[in-house]
Structure formats: structure tokens, C-alpha cells
Design an enzyme around this catalytic site. Structure first.
Site, PDB file in Angstrom:
ATOM      1  N   LYS A  47      17.436  45.330  72.498  1.00 51.97           N
ATOM      2  CA  LYS A  47      17.045  45.109  73.925  1.00 51.97           C
ATOM      3  C   LYS A  47      16.591  46.393  74.379  1.00 51.97           C
ATOM      4  O   LYS A  47      15.901  46.455  75.013  1.00 51.97           O
ATOM      5  CB  LYS A  47      18.093  44.198  74.822  1.00 51.97           C
ATOM      6  CG  LYS A  47      18.111  42.931  74.200  1.00 51.97           C
ATOM      7  CD  LYS A  47      16.921  41.996  74.870  1.00 51.97           C
ATOM      8  CE  LYS A  47      15.810  41.695  73.474  1.00 51.97           C
ATOM      9  NZ  LYS A  47      16.144  40.615  72.673  1.00 51.97           N
ATOM     10  N   CYS A  88      -2.436  38.051  68.966  1.00 52.22           N
ATOM     11  CA  CYS A  88      -3.763  37.497  69.541  1.00 52.22           C
ATOM     12  C   CYS A  88      -3.690  36.251  69.879  1.00 52.22           C
ATOM     13  O   CYS A  88      -2.600  35.561  69.493  1.00 52.22           O
ATOM     14  CB  CYS A  88      -4.974  37.640  68.061  1.00 52.22           C
ATOM     15  SG  CYS A  88      -5.147  39.052  67.387  1.00 52.22           S
ATOM     16  N   GLU A 139      13.622  48.305  72.782  1.00 56.04           N
ATOM     17  CA  GLU A 139      12.331  47.821  72.845  1.00 56.04           C
ATOM     18  C   GLU A 139      11.724  47.856  74.278  1.00 56.04           C
ATOM     19  O   GLU A 139      10.616  47.712  74.676  1.00 56.04           O
ATOM     20  CB  GLU A 139      12.210  46.379  72.404  1.00 56.04           C
ATOM     21  CG  GLU A 139      12.887  45.163  72.884  1.00 56.04           C
ATOM     22  CD  GLU A 139      12.710  43.807  72.073  1.00 56.04           C
ATOM     23  OE1 GLU A 139      11.838  43.730  71.555  1.00 56.04           O
ATOM     24  OE2 GLU A 139      13.635  43.086  72.396  1.00 56.04           O
ATOM     25  N   LYS A 174       4.846  39.485  71.270  1.00 53.76           N
ATOM     26  CA  LYS A 174       5.780  38.364  71.420  1.00 53.76           C
ATOM     27  C   LYS A 174       5.974  37.668  70.016  1.00 53.76           C
ATOM     28  O   LYS A 174       6.872  37.284  69.635  1.00 53.76           O
ATOM     29  CB  LYS A 174       5.522  37.329  72.366  1.00 53.76           C
ATOM     30  CG  LYS A 174       6.445  36.161  72.745  1.00 53.76           C
ATOM     31  CD  LYS A 174       7.582  36.690  73.378  1.00 53.76           C
ATOM     32  CE  LYS A 174       8.615  35.531  73.655  1.00 53.76           C
ATOM     33  NZ  LYS A 174       9.933  36.026  73.658  1.00 53.76           N
ATOM     34  N   GLU A 211      22.098  43.322  69.008  1.00 52.56           N
ATOM     35  CA  GLU A 211      21.003  42.835  69.764  1.00 52.56           C
ATOM     36  C   GLU A 211      20.767  43.596  71.170  1.00 52.56           C
ATOM     37  O   GLU A 211      19.996  44.083  71.444  1.00 52.56           O
ATOM     38  CB  GLU A 211      21.305  41.334  70.168  1.00 52.56           C
ATOM     39  CG  GLU A 211      20.707  40.594  70.909  1.00 52.56           C
ATOM     40  CD  GLU A 211      19.211  40.461  70.819  1.00 52.56           C
ATOM     41  OE1 GLU A 211      18.819  40.920  69.583  1.00 52.56           O
ATOM     42  OE2 GLU A 211      18.393  40.171  71.730  1.00 52.56           O
ATOM     43  N   HIS A 246      31.966  57.058  59.564  1.00 49.16           N
ATOM     44  CA  HIS A 246      31.300  57.283  58.108  1.00 49.16           C
ATOM     45  C   HIS A 246      29.950  57.994  58.359  1.00 49.16           C
ATOM     46  O   HIS A 246      29.007  58.003  57.376  1.00 49.16           O
ATOM     47  CB  HIS A 246      31.008  56.174  57.187  1.00 49.16           C
ATOM     48  CG  HIS A 246      32.329  55.607  56.846  1.00 49.16           C
ATOM     49  ND1 HIS A 246      33.167  56.222  55.814  1.00 49.16           N
ATOM     50  CD2 HIS A 246      33.073  54.528  57.367  1.00 49.16           C
ATOM     51  CE1 HIS A 246      34.380  55.511  55.927  1.00 49.16           C
ATOM     52  NE2 HIS A 246      34.336  54.682  56.617  1.00 49.16           N
ATOM     53  N   ASN A 258      -7.662  34.480  65.091  1.00 47.21           N
ATOM     54  CA  ASN A 258      -6.196  34.845  64.968  1.00 47.21           C
ATOM     55  C   ASN A 258      -5.869  35.129  63.476  1.00 47.21           C
ATOM     56  O   ASN A 258      -6.301  33.965  62.890  1.00 47.21           O
ATOM     57  CB  ASN A 258      -5.222  34.040  65.836  1.00 47.21           C
ATOM     58  CG  ASN A 258      -5.329  34.263  67.266  1.00 47.21           C
ATOM     59  OD1 ASN A 258      -6.090  34.864  67.867  1.00 47.21           O
ATOM     60  ND2 ASN A 258      -4.314  33.445  67.838  1.00 47.21           N
ATOM     61  N   GLY A 259      -5.118  35.984  63.219  1.00 44.96           N
ATOM     62  CA  GLY A 259      -4.593  36.172  61.986  1.00 44.96           C
ATOM     63  C   GLY A 259      -5.362  37.334  60.977  1.00 44.96           C
ATOM     64  O   GLY A 259      -5.921  38.139  61.710  1.00 44.96           O
ATOM     65  N   TRP A 317      -4.750  41.723  69.055  1.00 46.51           N
ATOM     66  CA  TRP A 317      -3.791  42.869  69.067  1.00 46.51           C
ATOM     67  C   TRP A 317      -4.268  43.502  67.761  1.00 46.51           C
ATOM     68  O   TRP A 317      -4.151  42.762  66.731  1.00 46.51           O
ATOM     69  CB  TRP A 317      -2.256  42.127  68.869  1.00 46.51           C
ATOM     70  CG  TRP A 317      -1.344  43.114  68.775  1.00 46.51           C
ATOM     71  CD1 TRP A 317      -0.639  43.650  69.899  1.00 46.51           C
ATOM     72  CD2 TRP A 317      -0.420  43.536  67.409  1.00 46.51           C
ATOM     73  NE1 TRP A 317       0.445  44.506  69.270  1.00 46.51           N
ATOM     74  CE2 TRP A 317       0.581  44.582  67.973  1.00 46.51           C
ATOM     75  CE3 TRP A 317      -0.812  43.336  66.228  1.00 46.51           C
ATOM     76  CZ2 TRP A 317       1.348  44.767  67.015  1.00 46.51           C
ATOM     77  CZ3 TRP A 317       0.188  43.540  65.144  1.00 46.51           C
ATOM     78  CH2 TRP A 317       1.210  44.644  65.538  1.00 46.51           C
ATOM     79  N   ARG A 361       1.818  37.307  74.655  1.00 47.41           N
ATOM     80  CA  ARG A 361       2.007  37.434  73.246  1.00 47.41           C
ATOM     81  C   ARG A 361       1.861  38.908  72.934  1.00 47.41           C
ATOM     82  O   ARG A 361       1.931  39.033  71.581  1.00 47.41           O
ATOM     83  CB  ARG A 361       1.050  36.419  72.752  1.00 47.41           C
ATOM     84  CG  ARG A 361       1.116  35.142  72.953  1.00 47.41           C
ATOM     85  CD  ARG A 361       0.152  34.204  72.384  1.00 47.41           C
ATOM     86  NE  ARG A 361       0.104  34.314  70.809  1.00 47.41           N
ATOM     87  CZ  ARG A 361       0.484  33.409  69.984  1.00 47.41           C
ATOM     88  NH1 ARG A 361       1.175  32.433  70.510  1.00 47.41           N
ATOM     89  NH2 ARG A 361      -0.021  33.338  68.863  1.00 47.41           N
TER      90      ARG A 361
HETATM   91  O1  M6R Z   1       9.481  34.228  66.987  1.00 48.12           O
HETATM   92  P1  M6R Z   1      10.625  34.946  66.137  1.00 48.12           P
HETATM   93  O2  M6R Z   1      12.077  34.560  66.613  1.00 48.12           O
HETATM   94  O3  M6R Z   1      10.561  34.687  64.727  1.00 48.12           O
HETATM   95  O4  M6R Z   1      10.421  36.427  66.441  1.00 48.12           O
HETATM   96  C1  M6R Z   1      11.168  37.578  65.764  1.00 48.12           C
HETATM   97  C2  M6R Z   1      11.109  38.821  66.295  1.00 48.12           C
HETATM   98  O5  M6R Z   1       9.789  39.402  66.206  1.00 48.12           O
HETATM   99  C3  M6R Z   1      11.352  38.757  67.636  1.00 48.12           C
HETATM  100  O6  M6R Z   1      12.826  38.303  67.629  1.00 48.12           O
HETATM  101  C4  M6R Z   1      11.616  40.346  68.358  1.00 48.12           C
HETATM  102  O7  M6R Z   1      12.241  41.055  67.732  1.00 48.12           O
HETATM  103  C5  M6R Z   1      11.644  40.379  69.728  1.00 48.12           C
HETATM  104  N1  M6R Z   1      10.885  41.336  70.446  1.00 48.12           N
HETATM  105  C6  M6R Z   1      12.953  40.555  70.214  1.00 48.12           C
HETATM  106  O8  M6R Z   1      13.102  40.883  71.510  1.00 48.12           O
END
Ligand code: M6R
Length: 609
Positions: free
Chosen positions: A486, A2, A489, A604, A482, A505, A101-102, A75, A27
């Protein structure tokens, strides 16, 4: 997740609020709305979907006279995305409007009680109770009503409220979620993140955790929960306004991938000044205290976790110190063994991730020393830690982290060098040599990015594949994890990422003729082992896409496609080897027509558990 923006001043504010919400889109959200004071009454406009839907709702209804208002991107957590559940929320009289927010954890009981007292609810949200509580407590003093509301609610939140009887005032409070006041000429903004008002003012006052505020165009007061006024200085933010624009790139993610050399330069700058000496000023842990540390415990989520995993390899290798690593959402519900000689490092780009913050707080309660690695100055992580190493990657808008990831790797490498220095596990010459090499990497990366075209061609060959396996060993393991994150996502293609030695395994069963297998096979002490794993893949007639070190001709015999990266020493290689994987994911997602900057379901900043 949010986002909040609020305005009080002399300008017509509907457009300012709308622009602010646009800047918060990165976000992640599924509905948006705003409320403005027009001719003594508050008007609310809300819409499900993206900001274009809100824009349609606002058409022909610009509220040109509004000088006070709130905006919000939601959100969904409590209650599905709908216009009724979108913020702002109102009290029964319609005189009070709030955005939050929250999460209000005790909302169900409060809602039941308020309903019994005659309050009428129009949404399924937890946030609406705040509007009704302010209504209940209001007796002419908005700040006092906010204070009493704060005392009633539990959870983690930041909220702003306006009242039609106070045409120039925004009041609110925060607990664990950020809130910042932007101070302009006879105007004031309040937001959950600086980009929301960065184009209007750079002068910022941070509302601290468990604090209240009341802001009017002429005055900003930050107060403790007893309403005692606190001294708060204005901080000038030096972010580039252009950072929130695409600057000619087709997407923010692409722009941010190409900004990585600069993110590295800035993160390293001034921190390896004298030969063999690492300077981490904001870390606020003396060399003596650091020398007494016998274990490092890294906690983080998502991409930050992968940076932490690179940290494990470099800390063990350079600083010869015991390292544990955990996903923050697991750590917080375990009983980790910590002591005052444990250094817990929370890595969070945003500095707001709920699980990482909870893990850091738990570590502090258990007596450990806590360090934050974050990109956001003044974020909650910096307050929950004893010290900070800032990544200086600049604002990252794309939901998929790229440049902040590289900066996190550099930051933890700096920490490893610092520990190596105080523990004498590396001499000044060795530290100086690593530092000197680190300084060359931005240039290598810049050259690489200028001439990069292989990943696009490879993406064209494989983007229709339904599944990708990623393999890596040693420091190549976090890189492959990673890369796989990527791809999944932003392209929604299922991926599996595995330690190459573990493949036989289980995951090898997934392979079939032509299945794409991305292998991180950069030069290093496990290179030959990785080649053996590649052979196993090839024996199943799967297609090998290798990330290899420039000059490695031999790999051609084992690979269908190769993404060459500049030569570096092994422990620094993640700084270059992750980049082709970001680009591969990017091109595949683009070819599939996905929205790479705002992938579905993702936010985000994950401020909820
Ligand atoms: O703000 P942060 O680094 O704590 O966020 C952690 C994850 O939410 C963040 O890295 C998420 O996995 C991203 N979508 C990665 O691209």
C-alpha cells in the site's frame, strides 16, 4: 486498464460517453478519446493525458446532434501514449470506428498483410488492425464483418465497432475481456465495466466469452461465433450509484477504507446462518466433493495474493489441510502438481486479471477443481471456475485495494471454516465460536475507525523518510506485506516487507539510526518472537512503529510509536491489523501530495500479462 463505453439511442451522446469515460478512470489510463456520428460522418476526438485533456479538446465541439458513438480510455501496451495511438481507431475510409480492450497477439502479421493490400495505418497500435479488418470484410453487414474479423485475430480482447452507414448500431465481440450491454428506454450502452453506464441504467446483458453482439436502441442480440442467436436474460444490478461517487470523502480510497465494516458485514451475511454451519451457495461444490479435497492451491496477484496468504494460515489452522500458494504469473509457467482432489482458489477482486485467469484455466485443464473469490458478478473469473465465493464489498474505485482486500480475507476464512466443517477438523461449537467472533469484527472496526487519529500523527512524523521496512510473523506476515505494498503504490516510497525472523539474514543491513520499521506485533503465539525481532531493530537505533493489540501496555517499552487495534483471536487478527497500515500509507501519500486514487503507472484492473 483500458475502458470502453458505447452508446446508441435518441439522446445526444457526447456527454454520456464523456461521463462514462469519467466513471472508467479508476481503471487507470494514459489517453482517452471518443468518436461520434454527426451528419452522416464519424468525427474522432482524442487526447493524451487525463480526461481534462480530452475535455479541453472537446470544448466548443460538443457534437450536440450525435446519437451514436464510442469512447475509450487507453493504458498503453503497444505504442506509447499519444493522440495517434489513442482510441477510437478508424479504417481508411473513416466510415468505421472501433475501440478495443486487450491485446491482438497476431497484429504484426495482420498489419503487414493489410498494408500490402493497400490499407493505410496511422498508429503504432495492435488495435488499429481491427478497424481495417472490418473494412476489408464489410459488404453491408456490420455484424458479419465483425464475425470475420474475430476469426482473423488472436489474443484476448473486447471490441466495439460503429459504421456511418448504420446510424443506430453498435456491433462487437469479446474473448476473455469483459463486455456488458446496458439496456435503457429506447437506448443502449455497451461498456467494459458497469460503472460506465450505471447512472443511466441498471439493466444489464452480459456478452459471454467468445461471443458476438449487435445492439440497437430497440434490440440487443448476443450470438455465438456461428451467428446463432443466444438467449440472454437481463440482469438488474443493485449497486448503489453513490458507490461511484465520493459521498463527501476527499478521496475514493479514504471512503473505501471507511466502508470496510459494511464490506465485512455483507460478505459474511447469511453465510453462517445455522450454528456451526457455513453456507457458500455459489461455491457449487457439494460437501462430499469438498471432503475429498486433499490440497488447496491458492493463486492470485498483488493484494489478492496477500489475502491468499492469510488463507494459507487459516486453512492450515482450522481445516488442517495442505495449502500451497503462488503468484499467478509464476504458477502459469510452472508445472504445478495438481489432481482432481486439489482445490485451486483464484482470488481476484476484478475477476479480470490476466495472469490469475490464465492460472485458473491451466488448473482446470490439469483436472483440478477451481474456485474463484471475486468481487465482480459475472466477471471472467466466475466463468473460468467451477464455483464462486463472492466478496460483497461493493464497487471499489481507488486503484489501491482496501475494502475488497478485507472482504477477500473474510471470504477465504469462510472457505476455511467450511472445509473445517466437512473435514471435522473443528467441531460445530468451535466453528460457531469463530463465526460469532467474525460477526463482531465489523462493529469493532467501525468503532476503531471513528476514533482513529494515531496513524495521521505517526504519518506526520515519518512521511519524509526515504525507506520503510515492514516486518511480521505468522498471520502478521501477509499483513506487513500488504502494508508495504500500500505504501509503495500510493506514496512511491521504497519499502521492503519481510518475515521478521528472516530480517537478520539480510534486510537488517538496510537499517540505520531512525529508519522507520513497521512491525505487526498483535497478540498471538509468535508475539514473543516478534518482540525479539523488535529488539534487534532497536539495537540498530531504528524507529519501531508497532501495530499492537489494544491493552498491550508492555509494547510501549519497545516501540517509538504504536497503532493499537481491537483485540481479536489470532487467526482473525488480519481483519483489523491491516487497517492501520492502509491508513498510514494513505496519510503519508496525502502528506506527500500524491494522487492516492490513481497512482502513477498503475491500473485498477490488469488485463494484460
Ligand atoms: O483484480 P485483482 O484482485 O486480480 O488485482 C490484483 C492486483 O492487480 C491488485 O491487487 C493490485 O496489487 C492493487 N493495486 C493492490 O492495491
Amino acid at each position: 486498464m483500458c475502458g470502453i463505453i458505447a452508446y446508441a439511442g435518441s439522446r445526444s451522446c457526447t456527454g454520456l460517453l464523456y461521463q462514462g469515460l469519467r466513471k472508467l478512470e479508476y481503471r487507470g489510463y494514459d489517453s482517452a478519446g471518443l468518436s461520434v456520428l454527426v451528419d452522416g460522418s464519424i468525427e474522432v476526438v482524442r487526447a493524451v493525458g487525463n480526461m481534462d485533456s480530452l475535455e479541453r479538446e472537446l470544448k466548443g465541439n460538443g457534437h450536440a446532434d450525435a446519437r451514436l458513438g464510442l469512447g475509450h480510455t487507453r493504458w498503453a501496451t503497444h505504442g506509447r501514449p499519444s493522440s495517434e495511438n489513442a482510441h477510437p481507431h478508424s479504417d481508411c475510409s473513416g466510415k468505421i470506428s472501433i475501440v478495443l480492450n486487450g491485446i491482438i497477439e497476431n497484429y504484426a502479421g495482420l498489419k503487414e498483410k493489410l498494408a500490402r493490400e493497400g490499407h493505410r495505418f496511422t498508429s503504432e497500435t495492435d488495435a488499429e488492425v481491427v478497424a481495417h479488418l472490418i473494412e476489408k470484410h464489410y459488404d453491408g453487414d456490420l455484424l458479419e464483418a465483425v464475425r470475420r474479423t474475430y476469426a482473423d485475430i488472436a489474443g484476448h480482447f473486447a471490441f466495439c465497432a460503429i459504421h456511418s452507414g448504420h446510424p443506430q448500431m453498435i456491433a462487437g465481440a469479446r474473448k476473455e475481456c469483459p463486455l456488458l450491454v446496458g439496456v435503457g428506454e429506447e437506448e443502449v450502452f455497451v461498456a467494459s465495466a458497469i460503472p460506465a453506464f450505471l447512472s443511466e441504467t441498471r439493466d444489464v446483458i452480459v456478452v459471454g466469452d467468445e461471443e458476438l453482439f449487435v445492439a440497437t436502441p430497440g434490440e440487443v442480440q448476443v450470438l455465438d461465433l456461428g451467428k446463432k442467436r443466444l438467449d440472454r436474460e437481463i440482469t438488474r444490478v443493485n449497486w448503489d450509484v453513490g458507490a461511484a461517487e465520493k459521498s463527501g470523502y476527499e478521496t475514493f480510497m479514504r471512503k473505501e477504507i471507511y466502508e470496510q465494516p459494511d464490506a465485512l458485514i455483507d460478505t459474511i451475511a447469511g453465510r453462517m446462518a445455522a450454528p456451526g454451519q457455513v453456507v457458500l451457495e455459489e461455491m457449487l461444490v457439494s460437501d462430499e466433493a469438498l471432503a475429498g479435497i486433499d490440497k488447496v492451491y491458492i493463486v492470485a496477484c498483488g493484494t489478492s495474493f496477500h489475502a491468499g496468504m492469510v488463507g494459507r494460515y487459516v486453512l492450515e489452522d482450522w481445516a488442517r489441510i495442505a495449502v500451497e500458494l503462488d503468484i499467478a504469473s509464476e504458477f502459469r509457467y510452472r508445472e504445478p502438481v495438481l489432481s482432481p482432489s486439489t482445490l485451486v482458489v483464484g482470488i481476484s477482486q476484478s475477476g479480470e486479471t490476466a495472469d490469475t485467469l490464465a492460472a485458473m484455466r491451466q488448473a482446470r485443464r490439469m483436472g483440478a477443481r477451481v474456485l474463484a473469490i471475486t468481487n465482480i458478478m459475472g466477471s471472467q473469473a466466475t466463468r473460468d471456475a467451477d464455483g464462486v465465493i463472492y466478496t460483497r464489498a461493493g464497487l471499489e474505485i481507488g486503484v489501491a485495494a482496501t475494502k475488497t482486500h478485507l472482504a477477500q480475507i473474510a471470504a477465504i476464512q469462510l472457505l476455511a471454516l467450511k472445509l473445517a466443517q466437512v473435514r471435522n477438523s473443528l467441531g460445530p461449537d468451535a466453528i460457531g465460536a469463530i463465526a460469532a467472533e467474525m460477526k463482531t469484527i465489523p462493529g469493532l472496526l467501525a468503532d476503531y475507525l471513528k476514533n482513529e487519529s494515531a496513524t495521521h500523527e505517526i504519518a506526520k512524523r515519518y512521511y519524509r523518510q526515504p525507506f520503510f521496512l515492514y516486518l511480521g510473523r505468522g498471520v502478521g506476515l501477509p499483513v506487513c506485506l500488504e502494508g508495504a505494498l500500500k505504501l509503495k503504490e500510493i506514496s512511491y516510497i521504497p519499502t521492503e516487507a519481510y518475515a521478521a525472523g528472516e530480517m537478520k539474514h539480510g534486510p537488517i543491513a538496510l537499517l540505520d539510526k531512525g529508519s522507520p520499521v513497521v512491525v505487526v506485533a498483535t497478540d498471538g503465539h509468535v508475539y514473543e518472537k516478534v518482540v525479539s525481532n523488535i529488539e534487534e531493530v532497536r539495537a540498530r537505533e531504528a524507529a519501531v512503529i508497532a501495530v499492537a493489540t489494544e491493552g498491550n501496555e508492555g509494547i510501549k517499552a519497545y516501540s517509538d510509536d504504536i497503532m493499537y487495534v481491537p483485540r481479536t483471536s489470532e487467526m482473525l487478527s488480519p481483519l483489523v491489523s491491516v487497517v492501520p497500515l492502509q491508513l498510514l500509507a494513505y496519510h503519508i501519500a496525502q502528506l506527500k501530495g500524491c494522487n492516492v486514487d490513481q497512482p502513477r503507472n498503475l491500473a485498477k484492473t490488469v488485463t494484460v500479462e
